[in-house]
Design an enzyme around this catalytic site. Structure first.
Site, PDB file in Angstrom:
ATOM      1  CG  HIS A 165      -0.341   0.045   2.539  1.00  0.00           C
ATOM      2  ND1 HIS A 165      -0.118   1.222   3.221  1.00  0.00           N
ATOM      3  CD2 HIS A 165       0.108  -0.952   3.352  1.00  0.00           C
ATOM      4  CE1 HIS A 165       0.435   0.949   4.398  1.00  0.00           C
ATOM      5  NE2 HIS A 165       0.583  -0.360   4.500  1.00  0.00           N
ATOM      6  CG  ASP A 199      -3.023   3.885   2.585  1.00  0.00           C
ATOM      7  OD1 ASP A 199      -2.409   2.838   2.251  1.00  0.00           O
ATOM      8  OD2 ASP A 199      -3.950   3.884   3.414  1.00  0.00           O
ATOM      9  CD  GLU A 250      -2.685  -1.555   5.769  1.00  0.00           C
ATOM     10  OE1 GLU A 250      -2.680  -2.524   6.561  1.00  0.00           O
ATOM     11  OE2 GLU A 250      -2.297  -0.406   6.107  1.00  0.00           O
ATOM     12  CG  ASP A 281       2.314  -3.527   5.535  1.00  0.00           C
ATOM     13  OD1 ASP A 281       3.078  -2.698   6.065  1.00  0.00           O
ATOM     14  OD2 ASP A 281       1.079  -3.378   5.494  1.00  0.00           O
ATOM     15  CG  HIS A 315     -30.405   7.735  45.661  1.00  0.00           C
ATOM     16  ND1 HIS A 315     -29.771   7.073  46.685  1.00  0.00           N
ATOM     17  CD2 HIS A 315     -30.199   9.071  45.871  1.00  0.00           C
ATOM     18  CE1 HIS A 315     -29.210   7.942  47.503  1.00  0.00           C
ATOM     19  NE2 HIS A 315     -29.457   9.178  47.025  1.00  0.00           N
ATOM     20  CB  THR A 329     -24.809   7.832  45.388  1.00  0.00           C
ATOM     21  OG1 THR A 329     -25.839   8.837  45.448  1.00  0.00           O
ATOM     22  CG2 THR A 329     -23.649   8.237  46.273  1.00  0.00           C
ATOM     23  NE  ARG A 381      -6.663  -9.863  18.074  1.00  0.00           N
ATOM     24  CZ  ARG A 381      -6.573  -8.965  17.106  1.00  0.00           C
ATOM     25  NH1 ARG A 381      -6.513  -9.377  15.848  1.00  0.00           N
ATOM     26  NH2 ARG A 381      -6.573  -7.682  17.365  1.00  0.00           N
ATOM     27  CB  SER A 398      -6.246 -10.168  12.239  1.00  0.00           C
ATOM     28  OG  SER A 398      -6.538 -10.912  13.399  1.00  0.00           O
TER      29      SER A 398
END
Length: 455
Positions: A86, A88, A153, A180, A213, A315, A328, A399
């Site tokens: 990429h 960018d 990307e 990358d 409350h 409170t 993951r 990832s």
């Protein structure tokens, strides 16, 4: 190969000056004010690809930023590699933390400092300069190459998947190469052959129909924050294992070869803990830290909120609470299946004192290229020749969604041959690439092309 390597050495200064010219274009994909810079960078890349001898260089508009494509397909019978990268880059803020201007490449202490130097302009340029060395010396490449460079990307590659599906025939290849990523450590060339997948969830709890409350109502209703905390805490047992039934059913175990490869890496739990500022490490019992980081599935609470969090005291017994959970995943686990297991488990353990809903936000599969595959074998041979030492094998815990898409849409495995370093500040001020890795990378990539052809 001798002439190719000599050409690389003879053109070191020019290779750096050309990279400096590319880096000077502030192709920040997330900033609307840099849209013209993105287009200018795509045009620069296309023109440069043609100048080094690549063919059919073309800029493809998308609903977002353009995709640049080029190829060289004159090696009959040889493999075809799709090289992805990429052009960018990330924003540069906070600008005051840069030692030198972010788009003015500056050399200090053997490193080239600039935004995009490592992520990913510098690593893309490694391939371009290797290609040039072959074509300018021999008039040909040992393999067929297709180059795919995107400009989104850093903002999620929203329009790349439709492009890949639309141009599936054009992108047909035998293997994907991505540079990358990073080496394991400075002076430790390594091949990354696996990435974890992801299933991202949100849990929302609603208790009473309004904030209450805590003095008047405390003790009479189940506090949603307490209920949520109990749920989250129950998702691991005392051995650090995830308690969701079926969570580990599809997990692929590490092979002995992989375990042995991990043991060869220069790793210290003590040093790692010190760098992170923790007294002790934590994780699933029965596995090393690297195994837990790369080859075991995990479940983490990424955020939890509800009630009053401002200055001072209020409170309140809150009406609602929520949490973000990421899991993951490793090879053979399905993100959709794990998400359903998660939702079913949360429904089962949710107390009847609150309303609980688990939502699946997004996910993706793990990616694994066998270490005995042709691409990985060629990468190992290339790194040894390029850096003068035998490389090691590693996975990464994160990832890269595009790697999964290449497998899903094109049916291609990916070799991750990265030349960055873990401390390169890729998305931070003073991003840099080590010059020894930049030039070592150019040599290694040249050897990779040749090694893949020779297999």
């Amino acid at each position: 190969m001798k002439n190719v390597l000599q050409y690389i050495e003879a053109n070191r200064d020019r290779y750096l000056s050309e990279l400096t010219e590319l880096i000077a274009i502030p192709s920040i994909s997330t900033n609307p004010e840099n849209k013209k810079d993105i287009q200018r960078c795509a045009e620069w890349m296309s023109k440069h690809l043609t100048s080094i001898g690549m063919e059919h260089a073309e800029i493809f508009p998308t609903a977002g930023h353009p995709v640049v494509y080029a190829d060289w397909l004159h090696a009959p019978g040889a493999p075809t590699v799709l090289i992805y990268g990429h052009y960018d880059v990330q924003p540069v803020d906070p600008i005051d933390l840069w030692t030198s201007p972010p788009f003015k490449a500056t050399i200090r202490n053997g490193n080239l400092y600039a935004r995009g130097s490592a992520d990913d302009k510098g690593q893309v340029f490694i391939h371009l300069k290797s290609i040039e060395a072959f074509l300018k010396n021999t008039g040909k490449l040992p393999i067929n190459i297709k180059m795919l460079l995107e400009g989104e990307e850093e903002i999620g590659s929203e329009h790349l998947d439709p492009f890949i599906r639309e141009h599936k025939k054009r992108l047909k290849a035998d293997l994907v190469m991505v540079s990358d990523t990073s080496m394991f450590a400075r002076g430790v060339p390594s091949v990354c052959y696996g990435l974890r997948g992801l299933a991202y969830m949100q849990i929302d709890l609603i208790g009473p129909n309004k904030d209450l409350h805590s003095g008047s109502y405390g003790g009479s209703v189940h506090n949603p924050i307490q209920a949520l905390s109990e749920i989250v805490a129950s998702l691991h047992d005392k051995n650090g294992r995830v308690t969701i039934p079926g969570f580990y059913d599809d997990v692929r175990s590490l092979t002995k070869k992989e375990r042995d490869a991990f043991k060869k890496l220069p790793w210290s739990d003590k040093k790692y803990a010190k760098e992170l500022g923790v007294k002790a490490l934590y994780g699933e019992r029965g596995f090393t830290t690297l195994e837990r980081l790369w080859a075991r599935p995990t479940l983490e609470c990424n955020g939890i909120w509800g009630g009053f969090t401002g200055e001072g005291a209020k409170t309140v017994l809150p009406s609602a609470a929520s949490a973000k959970i990421s899991m993951r995943l490793v090879p053979d686990q399905s993100a959709d299946k794990v998400a359903k297991l998660f939702q079913k488990h949360i429904d089962r353990i949710a107390p009847n004192t609150v309303q609980v809903k688990a939502r699946y936000l997004h996910g993706g599969e793990a990616a694994l290229t066998p270490i005995d595959s042709p691409g990985v074998k060629a990468a190992v041979a290339a790194l040894e020749k390029g850096f003068g030492k035998k490389p090691l094998y590693q996975r990464e815990g994160g990832s890269i969604p595009i790697v999964v898409q290449f497998k899903r849409v094109l049916g291609l495995d990916t070799v991750l041959l990265g030349f960055g370093l873990p401390d390169e500040n890729a998305h931070a001020p003073d991003e840099h690439i080590a010059l020894e890795n930049y030039f070592g990378g150019i040599r290694s990539v040249a050897h990779f092309y040749q090694a893949l052809a020779d297999l």
